[in-house]
Every structure is written in structure tokens, then in C-alpha cells.
Design an enzyme around this catalytic site. Structure first.
Site, PDB file in Angstrom:
ATOM      1  CE  LYS B 100      50.631  35.473  29.980  1.00 52.30           C
ATOM      2  NZ  LYS B 100      50.481  36.879  30.405  1.00 52.30           N
ATOM      3  N   GLY B 161      44.831  44.620  30.024  1.00 55.16           N
ATOM      4  CA  GLY B 161      45.012  46.046  30.279  1.00 55.16           C
ATOM      5  C   GLY B 161      43.736  46.806  30.574  1.00 55.16           C
ATOM      6  CB  ALA B 187      44.454  39.358  31.046  1.00 56.19           C
ATOM      7  N   GLY B 188      43.132  41.592  33.103  1.00 55.84           N
ATOM      8  CA  GLY B 188      41.862  42.238  33.397  1.00 55.84           C
ATOM      9  C   GLY B 188      41.614  42.540  34.865  1.00 55.84           C
ATOM     10  CG  ASN B 209      51.938  44.937  33.511  1.00 56.15           C
ATOM     11  OD1 ASN B 209      52.267  45.942  34.133  1.00 56.15           O
ATOM     12  ND2 ASN B 209      52.345  44.715  32.289  1.00 56.15           N
ATOM     13  CB  THR B 210      47.229  47.145  33.287  1.00 56.66           C
ATOM     14  OG1 THR B 210      47.819  46.535  32.150  1.00 56.66           O
ATOM     15  CG2 THR B 210      46.737  48.528  32.924  1.00 56.66           C
TER      16      THR B 210
END
Lengths: 64, 260
Positions: B100, B161, B187-188, B209-210
Site C-alpha cells: 500500500k 485517524g 481513512a476517515g 483502523n482508528t
């Protein structure tokens, strides 16, 4: 002196195998880059570190 | 199971996946990674490449089930040259050809540099990597990435994040409509409902992830994401019901009782 992971280390003349052992790296989980070139694992034993070399010892961590 | 669901596979670089959830492995402990992989049903998990510490015996790979595909990222790279260097190191660590690409010049918003990302994609695709570039959802850049040999594109929904959800929704939809490659929203994404919405739009997969790492109960949230992604995918395969521009349309029969 050899620059290893950003630190100046007195490892001139040591082989990569010797250095990894002395610094207590687990050789199974790291890869070594010397002056921006990857050092193949099977040549650790004959690759000697020289004054001015820049070495990176890297591994996988959580991320992404 | 419905045949359409059984046959519904995510194909990246010729490899087939049943799960459409890609798990980021940052921000949580190694033991939780194991739980998250199990509860999210993830078949792909990202990793970062970093300077190793001496005397380190714990290996993240040992906590990831063997059937999971590892997706090393190039985080920390500020240009194409650094990303290529990190990708080669990752491959040398012996975990396959997936990478990635993440290239960031901006440290405040962590926005990807599309221009450098196209350059790195071209180099790494030629070297046989299965390249999955993280990108700002721009159609021209996505086309360049496809031409450069990317196996998927990974547009951001909101800054990394942030858990802010589909801030770039309309532009991700354009990529889904126009780009032949799998569009993986990365992301986000902060909530299962946002993951579900992206999947309803036709996204091929979601990476998070976050959203999990900062949740109250990580395994429970992992399971919630799994269900939300599956629900969104089913809705997309079904085709959504239509929306009226005005008025109402009764869903009950209007004849045969009381007034008739």
C-alpha cells in the site's frame, strides 16, 4: 564509525551477522539496508561494515 | 447462501478475497490484532516498516493468522523514491508482493501526495508488486494510477485517524463510476454506518483502523464493521430502492377496506 538506525556505532570491520548478534537483533524478523541497498540475508556473513556506511535495520510493526 | 453472494469476490492483483474489510494494525496491541482479525473477518491486514529495536523478540507477524494477506504500507515516505525503498524492504521481509503506497508531504492533515504516488506506483508495478495506492479522490490521478499499473485505488473518506466519515463522498462516487479497478475507501471512516454507506455506493472494500482502535470494545466494534460492510454490499448488489422527488407512495393496499 558506522551510522546504524541513526546512531553512530563503532562497528567498523564487523560482518552484518556479527553486528546483529552483538546488538541482539532477532535476525529472523529484520532486514538490513546498507547505503540504501538491501543486503540479501545469505550475504550477511561476508558483508563487512566499513567506516561511513549508513545502515538501516528494519522490521514490521503495527501501522496503516 | 444466495448464489450471488457466494460468487461475490473481491479480486486484487489476481488474488480472491471473500472479506471486504481491510484492517489497519496500528494503534492497538498485538493481542488485540488477533481479536480484531477474528471478529472483523479481515483477510487483509496492513503493516508498517520501521527501524527495529534491539532485543526485540515479539514479532507482529506471529499474531496474524497465516491465511491473512499482509499489506505493508510505505508510511513515513515523503516522496516516490522513499516509498519505493520502503516497499522493497517490506518485500525482503518475506511477506509477499502486496504494497500500500502512502506518501505524505503534509504532516498536519496527512494528505497523500497523488503526484508522487503515481510515480511510485509505476516503478513498483513494473517490479512485480501488487500496488494499492492511498490517494486523494481525484479522477485524473486515479486514471493515472490505473495506467501506472495499480491493482486498486484507495481514496480517503476524511483525514487519517479523524473518524469523520465520508467527507469526500461525491468524489469517491465519481471514482467508483469511472475507474475499472476496485475502489477501496481508506481513512476517515469512523462508524459502521459510514462503512455501510460507502459499500452501498459501490465501494469494493473498506479499510479502517482508528474506528476500531479508539472504540470502547474493539472486538465488538470489529464485528459491527463486518456486519455493516456485508449489509452495504448486499444492498449494492441488490440495487437500492428508488427515491421520490416529491409526495408519497403508499406501501399498503389503498383499496378494499372501510371506504370502498
Amino acid at each position: 564509525m558506522v551510522m546504524i538506525n541513526g546512531n553512530s556505532v563503532d562497528a567498523d570491520g564487523m560482518t552484518i551477522t556479527e553486528y546483529l548478534q552483538q546488538a541482539q537483533y532477532d535476525p529472523r524478523i529484520v532486514v538490513v539496508e546498507r547505503n540504501e541497498e538491501i543486503v540479501p540475508r545469505d550475504s550477511y556473513q561476508e558483508t563487512k561494515l566499513a567506516d561511513g556506511d549508513v545502515i538501516e535495520v528494519v522490521t514490521f510493526m503495527g501501522g496503516g | 447462501m444466495d448464489k450471488r453472494l457466494e460468487d461475490d469476490k473481491l479480486v486484487i492483483g489476481g488474488q480472491e478475497f471473500h472479506s471486504r474489510f481491510i484492517l489497519g494494525s496500528g494503534k492497538y496491541s498485538m493481542k488485540l490484532i488477533e481479536a480484531a482479525v477474528r471478529d472483523a473477518g479481515a483477510e487483509i491486514i496492513t503493516l508498517a516498516v520501521r527501524r527495529a529495536n534491539t532485543k526485540e523478540q515479539e514479532n507482529i507477524i506471529d499474531y496474524i493468522p497465516r491465511n491473512v494477506t499482509l499489506l505493508p504500507n510505505t508510511s513515513g515516505a515523503r516522496d516516490a523514491r522513499e516509498a519505493v525503498r520502503i516497499a522493497r524492504l517490506a518485500r525482503e521481509l518475506g511477506c509477499g508482493n502486496f504494497v500500500k503506497i502512502e506518501i505524505m508531504r503534509d504532516t498536519k492533515y496527512l494528505l497523500p501526495d497523488n503526484y508522487e504516488t503515481v510515480k511510485a506506483t509505476e516503478i513498483l508495478a513494473k517490479e512485480g508488486f501488487i500496488v494499492m495506492p492511498y490517494m486523494y479522490p481525484d479522477l485524473n490521478a486515479a486514471r493515472d494510477l490505473a495506467n501506472a499499473g495499480a491493482a486498486a485505488v484507495m481514496p480517503l473518506a476524511a483525514p487519517i485517524g479523524s473518524n469523520k466519515g465520508l467527507a469526500t463522498k461525491d468524489f469517491i462516487q465519481i471514482l467508483i463510476n469511472e475507474i475499472e479497478l476496485p475502489v477501496i475507501v481508506d481513512a476517515g471512516i469512523g462508524r459502521p454506518s459510514q462503512a455501510c454507506e460507502a459499500m452501498e455506493m459501490g465501494a469494493a472494500a473498506i479499510m479502517a483502523n482508528t474506528a476500531l482502535a479508539t472504540a470502547g470494545d474493539l472486538p465488538l466494534m470489529a464485528a459491527a464493521f463486518r456486519q455493516a460492510i456485508e449489509a452495504g454490499r448486499k444492498a449494492y448488489l441488490s440495487g437500492l430502492g428508488r427515491v421520490l422527488t416529491r409526495g408519497a407512495s403508499a406501501s399498503d393496499p389503498l383499496t378494499g377496506f372501510l371506504h370502498d
